[in-house]
Write an enzyme that holds these catalytic residues in place. Sequence first.
Site, PDB file in Angstrom:
ATOM      1  N   HIS A 175      24.268 -55.201  -3.554  1.00 63.32           N
ATOM      2  CA  HIS A 175      23.355 -54.489  -4.455  1.00 63.32           C
ATOM      3  C   HIS A 175      23.871 -53.138  -4.916  1.00 63.32           C
ATOM      4  CE1 HIS A 175      19.322 -56.777  -3.864  1.00 63.32           C
ATOM      5  NE2 HIS A 175      20.354 -57.608  -3.921  1.00 63.32           N
TER       6      HIS A 175
ATOM      7  N   HIS B   4      16.195 -60.283  -9.199  1.00 62.91           N
ATOM      8  CA  HIS B   4      15.091 -60.397  -8.222  1.00 62.91           C
ATOM      9  C   HIS B   4      13.711 -60.354  -8.884  1.00 62.91           C
ATOM     10  CE1 HIS B   4      17.285 -60.305  -4.371  1.00 62.91           C
ATOM     11  NE2 HIS B   4      18.193 -59.608  -5.058  1.00 62.91           N
TER      12      HIS B   4
ATOM     13  N   ASP C  28      20.527 -64.785  -7.759  1.00 64.94           N
ATOM     14  CA  ASP C  28      19.294 -64.074  -7.394  1.00 64.94           C
ATOM     15  C   ASP C  28      18.539 -63.581  -8.627  1.00 64.94           C
ATOM     16  OD1 ASP C  28      19.609 -64.537  -4.734  1.00 64.94           O
ATOM     17  OD2 ASP C  28      20.110 -62.495  -4.162  1.00 64.94           O
TER      18      ASP C  28
ATOM     19  N   HIS D  41      28.492 -65.380  -5.324  1.00 65.09           N
ATOM     20  CA  HIS D  41      27.356 -64.636  -4.757  1.00 65.09           C
ATOM     21  C   HIS D  41      27.479 -64.702  -3.241  1.00 65.09           C
ATOM     22  CE1 HIS D  41      23.185 -63.015  -5.277  1.00 65.09           C
ATOM     23  NE2 HIS D  41      23.084 -63.430  -4.023  1.00 65.09           N
TER      24      HIS D  41
ATOM     25  N   ASN E   3      21.392 -66.369  -2.747  1.00 63.77           N
ATOM     26  CA  ASN E   3      20.769 -66.742  -1.480  1.00 63.77           C
ATOM     27  C   ASN E   3      19.244 -66.718  -1.563  1.00 63.77           C
ATOM     28  OD1 ASN E   3      21.402 -63.834  -1.689  1.00 63.77           O
ATOM     29  ND2 ASN E   3      20.281 -63.665   0.241  1.00 63.77           N
ATOM     30  N   HIS E   4      18.686 -65.920  -2.480  1.00 61.72           N
ATOM     31  CA  HIS E   4      17.228 -65.853  -2.583  1.00 61.72           C
ATOM     32  C   HIS E   4      16.648 -67.014  -3.377  1.00 61.72           C
ATOM     33  CE1 HIS E   4      15.916 -61.968  -0.790  1.00 61.72           C
ATOM     34  NE2 HIS E   4      17.200 -61.680  -0.932  1.00 61.72           N
TER      35      HIS E   4
END
Length: 604
Positions: free
Chosen positions: A251, A26, A66, A221, A134-135
């Site tokens: 996470h 992230h 991610d 993922h 997904n991010h």
Amino acid sequence: MSSGKSRDSKRNPDDTIKILIATDIHLGYEYNKKRGQQTEDSFITFEEILQCGVNQNVDFILLGGDLFHDTNPPQTVMLKCMELLRKYCLGSKEIKIQFLGDPEIIFRHCANKVVNYEDPNINISMPVFSIHGNHDDPSFGAVGSMDLLSVSGLVNYFGKCTNLTHITVSPIIIKKGETHIALYGLSYINDQRLSRLLRDCKVDLLRSEKIPECFSMFVIHQNRSPYSEYGHISQNKLPDFLNLIIWGHEHECRITPEHIPETTYYISQPGSSIATSLSEGESKPKHIGILSVNKTQFKLQSVKLQTVRPFVFDNLIIQDENIPKSYTEQFSESVYKFVNNYIENELIPKASIQFSGHPKQPILPLLRLRIFYSSEEEIFDANKLVQRYCDAVANPMDMVVFRKQKHATKNSKSSSQDFGDEFEEMAQILCYEDERNWNRTVQGGIKKHFSLEENKDKLTVLSVNGLNEALNRFVDTGDTDAFANIVNHQTKKTIAYLESRDVDTAESIRNEIKIFRDKRMEEEQEETAEIQSLFDNIKSKTQTNADKDNNLSDDENMPVSKRGRGRGRGRGSTRGKQSIDVNSSKQLQAKRQTKKVNYGNFLS
């Protein structure tokens, strides 16, 4: 370990492939946006991960999605990421692994269809392989952050799926000595869609028949926890020939390989390298893994990250604390003093224990205290704590959160930990009193709520599927326009349906809307697929428009000639276009006037 425990003494180091495993980094995520300050947490930890790869002399790094917090992160985020990759991954070190797969198939979605350490134009010392999550999902043909890293030669981007009706995954075959690894990758796909494809046997992982002894890995993922019936991927329904699955997206760190009952494979869930939400799972210690594979045997060594910001999560049930009431002050003031003392003497000391001594570890800790209250008199103004701890914690604005305690028991306390605070807030809005009325997810609760006969007609134009899919998009990808887009789409669809029906009274319009609603409920799967396609198309168009805007902004900086290029022709062209638009508008207006029913009054 693996199909039994192996002895390191019998392993030939020339046959051992060493891999650093990490997921959900992230890059670009910031904790304290509310304070107007930027944080470098994600980059500090990412650099520690890369340094670990160099120190451990790994053959390559495998990332489970991610890498970025956004599909199109700010340029400063991309710049810092590329600087770190260049610093630790470029060099003249010899690469001892061989790439035996077909790069034209593996990297078919990439501009450079070659593994980067075989590219003669770039020197790679430590390869990085990654899927997207997904991010950082670019969505079909759109260009995302992972595409930029791929074309720069810094990351081998694989696992992107372009056919969502039947998924075929070809493995990357990696060889070192006598060891072969078949590495399968599947980047993020909507969980409901992938779950349906798995049930319909439309996901194929191709196997190489030429390599009899091969260690098969699969990196994905997706949701692992059963948030809803089809909103996750069942961990025991994946192909049985796999040896190890690296599971991204979740996470909570569960990096120690877990053998899955009724299967022959193990699952390792590395978890995120930084906390992106104030949940209990995020407060667990963060690790990455050093995976050693020798033929069909493997060993995974967990490495605790030293630069992660300290994070303490705790629950407090007011009823259980026996806080004495005072006749000289309100009970809320007594609760405030108790909570303040609890933070100072319990939570902050726990946070101090998490300091590793690493010079780059952030000092201010993250704290989250959930306070369960049974009456309104137990609630105090949390701003007093904000002012007191604004310089002592990283998240003073959301350090404390109040939750209504329905049943003040230990069981209720433990059950309250199953879901994040955002889901609990939605559950309270929907007034679910206990577990019997709580379907383990907000989406399940919404579906159950509107399936009740007394609530059925409260949602007629907007469908439950549409509402839930918009909620999924908002939670998973941060799409703030998801609800507006689904409302606009389904409103237009309902109006189009009404225009095809012979209706002229308010009652007949309402009845037709309900008939159309019931028809969509009967065709639930088709509607779900249509809604998912709608959101995917919107995301793709948004990316295309952003690219056009960037091109336009570049053009604006170019010098403009004083002599007009066909100035008169341009004006005439504009006038002609305006006249066409006016005529078309008049025709459309006249056509609409033939329908004198204003459906908008019934769709509000």
